[in-house]
Motif scaffolding. Structure first.
Motif: not given
Lengths: 458, 293
Positions: B181-198
């Motif tokens: 249920d975790v939206p793919e877009e949010i994951t992607e957005a976080a990755r683009i913003d440079g969030a580390s995996s933790s």
């Protein structure tokens, strides 16, 4: 539409309810119709079976067809219950809670007779034994084992037992102990046991202990010490009160403390396991891991039964027996128990159930059970039989011990007192409490169980 | 009119209500009643039990074994459920999202096996594994480590590990569903913003699946609180009470000591502890729901 749905819903509920109710009646009707159609009476016989005890299963499987042939219309339903003694006791108590599960005939440890009579689980057999011509063959001690305080009969003894010390002869010889071994008091016993320990480095003297061992921890364990410390060390027969605060109780705990602290007894992690007896009487006594062990007169049945898990035909040469000495010497210490057959208080077929009981305990079957199960005979006629007397090498030794035996207090409180004693041995074995602390905890437990007015300080 | 309509609407839930009353509330009320008597399995009190008020509860307060059992129960629930099953289930579920199919299949088969097997089978398997002559010690021996009597030296550790093995599959399934249920877009957005995996885990994933975490915690806490077969089969509560959790303590008192009344009183306390846990979790769930609205 809505009203239709409601009707549907309501009728579904109604159907469910009707279904449930009719389901119940149908099944009970079915049960009665089966009974009346065949005009059969079914007798349920519940008893204990485990690795070390298959002899009763043998006996009942022999008796069942014989009994059914003599009593047409009666069907015997054998209900062997697999487990330890205490699992069996619990299961049986639960079966007694409802007439539909209560067995008609069952195997019952004699120490539970009084408390289960008080609970209303056992049928009074006075009327039945008075018409049973073989009842006179049972000795007085055996009759007493199945009576309540007023002398009414509730259970019939299947044999009795006594307890002593079995030792591995080659191991003791190796340790420089003179054979036949017979320590005369506790000091001698401890000195010899230490000498054996020096020699083998293994378990020199096994005595059962702790909560895991259950009733075995007191019968083949603590009481063998306690009853050597003086008269009536547990229960004062004259006043009918439980003994607390006695020196004998503390001395016996101290003996346990010595055995476990000096590692003369089994390592605690083994002793805490309720199934340790299987190792002791199986591999350990054979290979000398255990040099000597307190145990019951029935043990040769296990070594002697061909094909069983404990088979050891050489035991007659390798094993010696000694009696347990009293603390200061001068007397032999032993305890007797034994199991009985009893009838369920709610049985619908008491006549047939009692007939099954007498069939199982007639001359031929009693002899078979005494011999197979290494019981000490309680029927005086069978006791004279050549086959009984030569059943195993140790029959004379253990039969002779019965003359100096002790019985557990026959009161309904005993089973709970026994649990308190087991707890005391458990605390000593684990080193959780000192002798004084464990004795004080026991005294308090006894007061909690029977009340201040029913204890006596000695 | 409305009330009649409501009544009609509620009629269909009547059967389930009756069932719940009969099979859930019934035994609880019965246990409560028995706990106020001296009912026993044998002796006079088996036939003719007396009402003794709160005596059983007073006995419990003075019984040194009771706080011991409560403490061990807390250790068991926190260790095996809240920390063990929950965390392991979550990390497995997260790992599965990027794992290859082969790894995913074998791992989930291993985890699911313990869940599908009957509890008694799992308990025996664990008993054999931790036994002094058991599998674990054989492995240790081949590595040159001296065998340890696990069930004797560290009974709590053994039953905690066994229960983690047994129950992780449940948390795994809950979290696999939640993560979907975790939206793919949010994951992607976080990755683009440079969030580390933790950062991604703690700032994005966990807040989104918070409700699932709460529900999962509540369910596994209640399940673990009442685990009996596993503990009893592995250690019987021993040695010397060192793994006697509340269900084993209640069983021992009711069926070994034959004091049904006292055993029932312990069960009632267990129910209370379960209720307290449920209320806490439900509160957490509700406050979360309010915020969303």
């Amino acid at each position: 539409m809505k009203s239709k749905k409601t009707i549907l819903g309501a009728s579904a509920v109604a159907l469910l309810l009707v279904g449930a109710v009719s389901g119940c009646t149908a099944s009970s009707e079915e049960a009665t119709s089966v009974n009346s159609e065949a005009e059969q009476k079914t007798i349920k016989v519940s008893y204990l079976v485990n690795d070390g005890f298959k002899q009763l299963d043998d006996l009942f499987n022999k008796v069942k067809p014989e009994f059914e042939e003599k009593n047409p219309g009666v069907v015997v339903e054998l209900d062997p219950i697999t487990g330890t003694d205490s699992d069996y006791t619990t299961k049986l108590s639960l079966m007694h809670q409802d007439p539909s599960t209560q067995p008609d005939v069952f195997y019952q440890d004699s120490f539970l007779v009084r408390s289960d009579v008080a609970a209303g689980y056992l049928l009074n057999l006075d009327q039945y034994v008075s018409e049973w011509d073989e009842w006179d063959m049972f000795d007085e001690g055996a009759k007493g084992a199945g009576q309540d305080a007023s002398g009414s009969v509730y259970a019939i003894s299947m044999g009795t037992d006594s307890r002593g010390i079995y030792y591995n002869k080659p191991v003791l010889e190796e340790a420089g102990i003179d054979l036949p071994w017979q320590p005369e008091n506790w000091d001698e016993l401890m000195a010899d046991v230490r000498q054996i320990k020096e020699s083998t480095g293994e378990i020199a003297f096994n005595t059962y202990s702790g909560n895991g061992a259950g009733e075995g921890a007191v019968m083949q364990g603590f009481f063998m010490f306690l009853y050597g410390t003086g008269e009536d060390p547990l229960f004062d027969n004259a006043s009918g009160k439980w003994v607390i605060g006695s020196q004998g109780f503390r001395d016996s705990l101290a003996a346990y403390e010595t055995l476990f602290q000096e590692e003369l007894a089994a390592p605690v992690e083994e002793a805490a396991d309720g199934n340790m007896w299987q190792k002791v009487l199986g591999p350990w006594i054979k290979d000398g891991t255990v040099a000597a062990t307190i145990d019951g007169s029935w043990v040769p049945r296990m070594w002697g039964s061909a094909g069983g898990d404990f088979e050891w035909p050489e035991y007659e040469d390798e094993i010696g027996v000694a009696y347990m000495p009293s603390q200061d010497g001068g007397s032999k210490v032993t305890l007797s128990g034994g199991w009985t057959l009893a009838l369920g208080s709610e049985t619908e077929h008491p006549e047939e159930a009692f007939a099954f009981l007498t069939e199982a305990l007639n001359y031929e079957n009693a002899l078979k059970f005494y011999v197979d199960n290494a019981q000490i005979a309680v029927r005086s006629d069978v006791a004279q039989d050549e086959a009984y007397q030569s059943a195993n090498k140790f029959v004379p030794f253990f039969t002779d011990l019965v003359s100096s035996t002790n019985f557990r207090p026959a009161t309904e409180d005993y089973p709970r007192i026994s649990i308190a004693v087991q707890q005391a041995t458990d605390d000593i074995m684990f080193g959780n409490k000192t002798v004084e602390e464990a004795a004080a905890a026991y005294d308090q437990a006894v007061i909690d169980i029977v009340g201040e007015e029913n204890v006596i300080r000695k | 009119m409305i009330s009649t309509r409501n009544l009609k609407r509620r009629l269909p839930i009547l059967p389930s209500f009756l069932m719940l009353a009969l099979f859930m509330a019934g035994p609880i009320v019965w246990a409560l009643y028995i706990s106020l008597t001296n009912t026993s399995l044998t002796g006079t009190a088996a036939q003719d039990s007396q009402f003794i008020g709160l005596d059983n509860y007073l006995t419990m307060l003075g019984d040194p074994d009771f706080p011991n059992a409560v403490w061990l129960t807390v250790v068991f629930v926190v260790g095996s459920a809240i920390i063990g099953q929950n965390t392991l289930g979550l990390f497995l579920a997260i790992g599965f999202r990027s794992a290859s199919k082969a790894i995913k299949k074998t791992t989930s088969a291993l985890v699911m096996a313990a869940w599908m097997l009957p509890e008694i089978v799992v308990a025996f398997a664990a008993y054999v594994f931790f036994n002094t002559d058991g599998t674990l010690n054989q492995i240790l021996l081949s590595l040159g480590v001296d065998p340890i009597a696990w069930l004797f030296e560290a009974p709590m550790l053994a039953i905690v590990l066994a229960n983690i093995w047994r129950g992780t599959a449940f948390s795994l399934l809950v979290y696999m569903a939640a993560l979907d249920d975790v939206p793919e877009e949010i994951t992607e957005a976080a990755r683009i913003d440079g969030a580390s995996s933790s950062q991604h885990l703690f700032l994005v994933t966990l807040p989104i699946i918070k409700n699932s975490i709460n529900t999962n915690l509540m369910l596994i806490t209640l399940q673990t609180l009442s685990v009996f077969t596993l503990v009893y089969t592995m250690t019987r509560g021993g040695p010397s009470g060192k793994s006697t959790t509340l269900p084993v303590f209640a069983y021992d008192q009711a069926f070994r000591v034959a004091d049904i009344g006292y055993g029932a009183a312990i069960s009632v306390v267990m129910i209370l502890i379960g209720v307290i846990f449920s209320v806490i979790y439900l509160r957490l769930l509700r406050s979360e729901g309010d915020k969303n609205e």
